[in-house]
Design a protein around this motif. Structure first.
Motif, mmCIF file in Angstrom:
data_model
loop_
_atom_site.group_PDB
_atom_site.id
_atom_site.type_symbol
_atom_site.label_atom_id
_atom_site.label_comp_id
_atom_site.label_asym_id
_atom_site.label_seq_id
_atom_site.Cartn_x
_atom_site.Cartn_y
_atom_site.Cartn_z
ATOM 1 N N VAL A 100 6.297 3.275 13.799
ATOM 2 C CA VAL A 100 5.588 2.707 14.952
ATOM 3 C C VAL A 100 4.428 3.600 15.138
ATOM 4 N N PHE A 101 4.276 5.048 14.983
ATOM 5 C CA PHE A 101 3.402 5.871 15.126
ATOM 6 C C PHE A 101 2.047 5.475 14.111
ATOM 7 N N THR A 102 2.717 5.237 12.911
ATOM 8 C CA THR A 102 1.768 4.931 11.810
ATOM 9 C C THR A 102 0.986 3.691 12.120
ATOM 10 N N GLY A 103 1.758 2.661 12.522
ATOM 11 C CA GLY A 103 1.109 1.446 12.985
ATOM 12 C C GLY A 103 0.012 1.531 13.830
ATOM 13 N N VAL A 104 0.276 2.316 15.011
ATOM 14 C CA VAL A 104 -0.649 2.452 15.982
ATOM 15 C C VAL A 104 -1.954 3.049 15.262
ATOM 16 N N ALA A 105 -1.669 4.219 14.566
ATOM 17 C CA ALA A 105 -2.877 4.995 14.060
ATOM 18 C C ALA A 105 -3.571 4.054 13.081
ATOM 19 N N ALA A 106 -2.865 3.181 12.301
ATOM 20 C CA ALA A 106 -3.800 2.146 11.420
ATOM 21 C C ALA A 106 -4.470 1.364 12.132
ATOM 22 N N TYR A 107 -4.034 0.738 13.461
ATOM 23 C CA TYR A 107 -4.926 0.051 14.387
ATOM 24 C C TYR A 107 -5.972 0.597 14.860
ATOM 25 N N LEU A 108 -5.838 1.864 15.325
ATOM 26 C CA LEU A 108 -6.972 2.689 15.751
ATOM 27 C C LEU A 108 -7.795 3.116 14.844
ATOM 28 N N HIS A 109 -7.487 3.326 13.474
ATOM 29 C CA HIS A 109 -8.459 3.387 12.333
ATOM 30 C C HIS A 109 -9.073 2.267 12.183
ATOM 31 N N GLY A 110 -8.660 1.167 12.306
ATOM 32 C CA GLY A 110 -9.355 -0.038 12.112
ATOM 33 C C GLY A 110 -10.457 -0.079 13.254
ATOM 34 N N ARG A 111 -10.248 0.411 14.073
ATOM 35 C CA ARG A 111 -11.259 -0.079 15.408
ATOM 36 C C ARG A 111 -12.196 1.039 15.385
ATOM 37 N N ALA A 112 -11.985 2.182 15.057
ATOM 38 C CA ALA A 112 -12.672 3.596 15.330
ATOM 39 C C ALA A 112 -14.203 3.197 14.767
ATOM 40 N N PRO A 113 -14.598 2.490 13.625
ATOM 41 C CA PRO A 113 -16.004 2.345 13.381
ATOM 42 C C PRO A 113 -16.607 1.375 14.481
ATOM 43 N N ILE A 114 -15.730 0.588 15.079
ATOM 44 C CA ILE A 114 -16.498 -0.297 16.034
ATOM 45 C C ILE A 114 -16.762 0.319 17.347
ATOM 46 N N GLU A 115 -15.471 0.860 17.856
ATOM 47 C CA GLU A 115 -15.477 1.558 19.025
ATOM 48 C C GLU A 115 -16.353 2.715 19.169
ATOM 49 N N ASP A 116 -16.549 3.619 18.236
ATOM 50 C CA ASP A 116 -17.369 4.885 18.147
ATOM 51 C C ASP A 116 -18.614 4.656 17.542
ATOM 52 N N ALA A 117 -19.031 3.512 17.371
ATOM 53 C CA ALA A 117 -20.447 3.287 17.213
ATOM 54 C C ALA A 117 -21.612 3.738 18.412
#
Length: 129
Positions: A100-117
Motif C-alpha cells: 500500500v505504501f508503494t502504491g501511494v508512492a507510485a501515485y505521488l511519483h506520477g503527480r510530482a512533475p505536475i504538482e512541483d512545476a
C-alpha cells in the motif's frame, strides 16, 4: 514539502516497514514444534532470512532507481500484491502495508512533475479582457 519528497518518504516508509516485517517473521514465536512455539529463525536457521527478505529488496527498487520512478513503483506494487495473494495463508499478509505504501508512492511519483512545476508568471495587470 514537495510532492516528489513526499513520494520518496512513502517509498522509504515501505522499505522500513518491510524490514520490520522481516524481523517480525524471524523473531516472533510463530512456529509450533512438538507443542511449543519457536521463532522461525530458531527452527529454520538464518537461511530463512533470504526468501523472506526478497519483498524488501523489491520494494527498495523504486527508491534506489533514478529514472521512471512512477512506472517502477507501480510494477513493484503489483508484484507485491501478486506475492501477497499467492502467500496469503502463510506470510503474505504481513507485507500488505508495504504494498500500500508503494502504491501511494507510485501515485505521488506520477503527480510530482505536475504538482512541483513552477507556477506560470502572473501578469494579470497586462492581460486584455
Amino acid at each position: 514539502m514537495t510532492v516528489a519528497r513526499q513520494a520518496r518518504l512513502w517509498q522509504w516508509a515501505a522499505v522500513a516497514y518491510g524490514i520490520c516485517a522481516v524481523l517480525f517473521l524471524a523473531y516472533f514465536p510463530s512456529m509450533t514444534v512438538q507443542g511449543e512455539q519457536y521463532p522461525m529463525i530458531q527452527v529454520l536457521g538464518p537461511g530463512m532470512l533470504v526468501p523472506v527478505a526478497v519483498p524488501v529488496v523489491v520494494t527498495a527498487l523504486p527508491a534506489l532507481l533514478p529514472w521512471k520512478k512512477a512506472l517502477v513503483a507501480w510494477i513493484v506494487a503489483g508484484a507485491l500484491l501478486v506475492f501477497i495473494i499467492a502467500t496469503a495463508l502463510s506470510v503474505g499478509l504481513v507485507y500488505l502495508p508495504s504494498a500500500v505504501f508503494t502504491g501511494v508512492a507510485a501515485y505521488l511519483h506520477g503527480r510530482a512533475p505536475i504538482e512541483d512545476a513552477p507556477p506560470e508568471p502572473d501578469d494579470w495587470p497586462n492581460r486584455r479582457l
